[in-house]
Design a protein around this motif. Structure first.
Motif, PDB file in Angstrom:
ATOM      1  N   UNK A   1      -4.376  12.556   1.385  1.00 19.18           N
ATOM      2  CA  UNK A   1      -3.104  12.985   0.897  1.00 19.18           C
ATOM      3  C   UNK A   1      -1.936  11.819   1.179  1.00 19.18           C
ATOM      4  N   UNK A   2      -2.212  11.666   2.656  1.00 19.05           N
ATOM      5  CA  UNK A   2      -0.856  10.558   3.399  1.00 19.05           C
ATOM      6  C   UNK A   2      -1.181   9.417   2.829  1.00 19.05           C
ATOM      7  N   UNK A   3      -2.683   8.912   2.488  1.00 24.91           N
ATOM      8  CA  UNK A   3      -2.832   7.605   2.081  1.00 24.91           C
ATOM      9  C   UNK A   3      -2.403   7.382   0.694  1.00 24.91           C
ATOM     10  N   UNK A   4      -2.525   8.623  -0.165  1.00 27.59           N
ATOM     11  CA  UNK A   4      -2.179   8.670  -1.557  1.00 27.59           C
ATOM     12  C   UNK A   4      -0.655   8.656  -1.516  1.00 27.59           C
ATOM     13  N   UNK A   5       0.065   9.403  -0.859  1.00 29.04           N
ATOM     14  CA  UNK A   5       1.515   9.230  -0.765  1.00 29.04           C
ATOM     15  C   UNK A   5       2.204   7.714  -0.413  1.00 29.04           C
ATOM     16  N   UNK A   6       1.098   7.121   0.379  1.00 24.68           N
ATOM     17  CA  UNK A   6       1.853   5.849   0.708  1.00 24.68           C
ATOM     18  C   UNK A   6       1.595   5.014  -0.436  1.00 24.68           C
ATOM     19  N   UNK A   7       0.374   5.069  -1.264  1.00 26.95           N
ATOM     20  CA  UNK A   7       0.310   4.306  -2.466  1.00 26.95           C
ATOM     21  C   UNK A   7       1.557   4.843  -3.482  1.00 26.95           C
ATOM     22  N   UNK A   8       1.866   5.989  -3.555  1.00 29.90           N
ATOM     23  CA  UNK A   8       2.945   6.583  -4.700  1.00 29.90           C
ATOM     24  C   UNK A   8       4.484   5.840  -4.028  1.00 29.90           C
ATOM     25  N   UNK A   9       4.667   5.717  -2.771  1.00 34.64           N
ATOM     26  CA  UNK A   9       5.907   5.321  -2.244  1.00 34.64           C
ATOM     27  C   UNK A   9       5.974   3.814  -2.393  1.00 34.64           C
ATOM     28  N   UNK A  10       4.703   2.952  -2.228  1.00 32.09           N
ATOM     29  CA  UNK A  10       4.914   1.695  -2.514  1.00 32.09           C
ATOM     30  C   UNK A  10       5.125   1.352  -4.227  1.00 32.09           C
ATOM     31  N   UNK A  11       4.457   2.375  -4.883  1.00 33.00           N
ATOM     32  CA  UNK A  11       4.855   2.210  -6.285  1.00 33.00           C
ATOM     33  C   UNK A  11       6.277   2.349  -6.598  1.00 33.00           C
ATOM     34  N   UNK A  12       6.635   3.310  -6.147  1.00 36.27           N
ATOM     35  CA  UNK A  12       8.276   3.678  -6.165  1.00 36.27           C
ATOM     36  C   UNK A  12       9.067   2.456  -5.839  1.00 36.27           C
ATOM     37  N   UNK A  13       8.789   1.889  -4.983  1.00 41.35           N
ATOM     38  CA  UNK A  13       9.414   0.535  -4.439  1.00 41.35           C
ATOM     39  C   UNK A  13       9.600  -0.504  -5.631  1.00 41.35           C
ATOM     40  N   UNK A  14       8.718  -0.571  -6.657  1.00 38.80           N
ATOM     41  CA  UNK A  14       8.499  -1.274  -7.705  1.00 38.80           C
ATOM     42  C   UNK A  14       9.411  -0.797  -8.610  1.00 38.80           C
ATOM     43  N   UNK A  15      10.083   0.176  -8.853  1.00 37.94           N
ATOM     44  CA  UNK A  15      10.637   0.747  -9.785  1.00 37.94           C
ATOM     45  C   UNK A  15      12.136   0.107  -9.832  1.00 37.94           C
ATOM     46  N   UNK A  16      12.723   0.013 -10.907  1.00 39.67           N
ATOM     47  CA  UNK A  16      14.005  -0.662 -10.966  1.00 39.67           C
ATOM     48  C   UNK A  16      14.921   0.035 -11.729  1.00 39.67           C
ATOM     49  N   UNK A  17      16.110   0.690 -11.263  1.00 42.71           N
ATOM     50  CA  UNK A  17      16.741   1.700 -11.931  1.00 42.71           C
ATOM     51  C   UNK A  17      17.297   1.043 -13.547  1.00 42.71           C
ATOM     52  N   UNK A  18      17.656  -0.101 -13.421  1.00 41.04           N
ATOM     53  CA  UNK A  18      18.029  -0.631 -14.790  1.00 41.04           C
ATOM     54  C   UNK A  18      17.149  -0.668 -15.572  1.00 41.04           C
ATOM     55  N   UNK A  19      16.127  -1.029 -15.219  1.00 44.20           N
ATOM     56  CA  UNK A  19      14.620  -1.303 -16.026  1.00 44.20           C
ATOM     57  C   UNK A  19      14.106   0.083 -16.656  1.00 44.20           C
ATOM     58  N   UNK A  20      14.361   1.285 -15.781  1.00 43.47           N
ATOM     59  CA  UNK A  20      14.072   2.366 -16.285  1.00 43.47           C
ATOM     60  C   UNK A  20      15.131   3.034 -17.300  1.00 43.47           C
ATOM     61  N   UNK A  21      16.303   2.509 -16.908  1.00 38.79           N
ATOM     62  CA  UNK A  21      17.270   3.164 -17.746  1.00 38.79           C
ATOM     63  C   UNK A  21      17.595   2.360 -19.227  1.00 38.79           C
ATOM     64  N   UNK A  22      17.358   1.332 -19.276  1.00 40.19           N
ATOM     65  CA  UNK A  22      17.367   0.267 -20.352  1.00 40.19           C
ATOM     66  C   UNK A  22      16.129  -0.012 -20.927  1.00 40.19           C
ATOM     67  N   UNK A  23      15.048   0.253 -20.322  1.00 35.35           N
ATOM     68  CA  UNK A  23      13.795  -0.031 -20.876  1.00 35.35           C
ATOM     69  C   UNK A  23      13.655  -1.624 -21.112  1.00 35.35           C
ATOM     70  N   UNK A  24      14.195  -2.401 -19.949  1.00 35.70           N
ATOM     71  CA  UNK A  24      14.142  -3.782 -19.806  1.00 35.70           C
ATOM     72  C   UNK A  24      12.853  -4.343 -19.396  1.00 35.70           C
TER      73      UNK A  24
END
Length: 241
Positions: free
Chosen positions: A105-128
């Protein structure tokens, strides 16, 4: 006397200020504080949960709740977008508990956390479309999920990790496609061709690989390489978008 009174009063006020700021979380028994943290977690009050769990972690680092507190902090940090703290806690937990029953689970959460680092707020908001942004967190997440599948193929998180790897692979392919297009627009024909061929070799089963053929074709046309043009045209027919 008066010359000494003012500094003394200032020092006293600073001491009072420091003591009050440190009492963000009341000094209560660990069992009670842990129960309160669980209530905060279950209600989605991540910031309060983090404060309570951090208090437990600092006051009772070797207590009965130590390992579970760190696991809860990993989750709370992730939900609260405190990603750097989450990764640091994951690193600490993994180093101290390499054979823990929840290490998958810890390794899985590490993957999720790295994925979350790729998120861009404006990208998510404006679908850019921001496929040109730095893919390093994506590569790290892909590596984490791959390690999870290799080490713990029967983990309850393996199936979801595999699906996420598919999405991450497409994200990395789109980055290479954006890079190839960048080279094409800069008239760096050889660089565009090389990136397209690398994309096609690394991610052959992606839509980005098929799209890269058009960039490759235009670069060959600009270079006047007739044989390569014909070969790429045939590939485009065999691999329609």
């Amino acid at each position: 006397m008066k010359q000494h009174t003012l500094p003394a009063l200032l020092a006293l006020s600073l001491l009072v200020g420091c003591s009050s700021s440190e009492e963000i979380v009341p000094d209560v028994p660990p069992s009670e504080l842990y129960s309160e943290a669980q209530v905060s977690l279950q209600s989605g009050n991540w910031l309060t949960a983090i404060e309570q769990l951090e208090a437990l972690d600092s006051r009772y680092p070797f207590g009965a709740y130590s390992e579970q507190v760190q696991l809860d902090l990993i989750y709370a940090y992730y939900k609260n977008d405190d990603l750097a703290l989450g990764l640091a806690t994951i690193e600490r937990f993994t180093r101290l508990n390499p054979t823990h029953e929840k290490i998958d689970w810890v390794l899985y959460m590490r993957g999720l956390t790295h994925m979350a680092q790729d998120r861009n707020f404006m990208h998510d908001l404006l679908n850019m479309d921001r496929n040109d942004r730095d893919p390093e967190p994506v590569k790290a997440a892909f590596k984490d999920f791959k390690r999870l599948l290799e080490r713990y193929p029967n983990s309850p998180y393996a199936e979801d990790a595999e699906m996420r790897m598919f999405a991450l692979k497409n994200r990395l392919a789109e980055y290479d496609l954006a890079t190839a297009d960048f080279y094409l627009r800069r008239e760096a024909w050889i660089a565009a061709i090389n990136r397209c061929q690398e994309l096609q070799k690394t991610y052959p089963d992606t839509e980005a690989a098929r799209k890269s053929l058009a960039i490759q074709l235009e670069a060959y046309q600009q270079l006047g390489l007739q044989e390569a043009i014909e070969r790429t045209t045939e590939l485009m027919v065999l691999n329609p978008i």
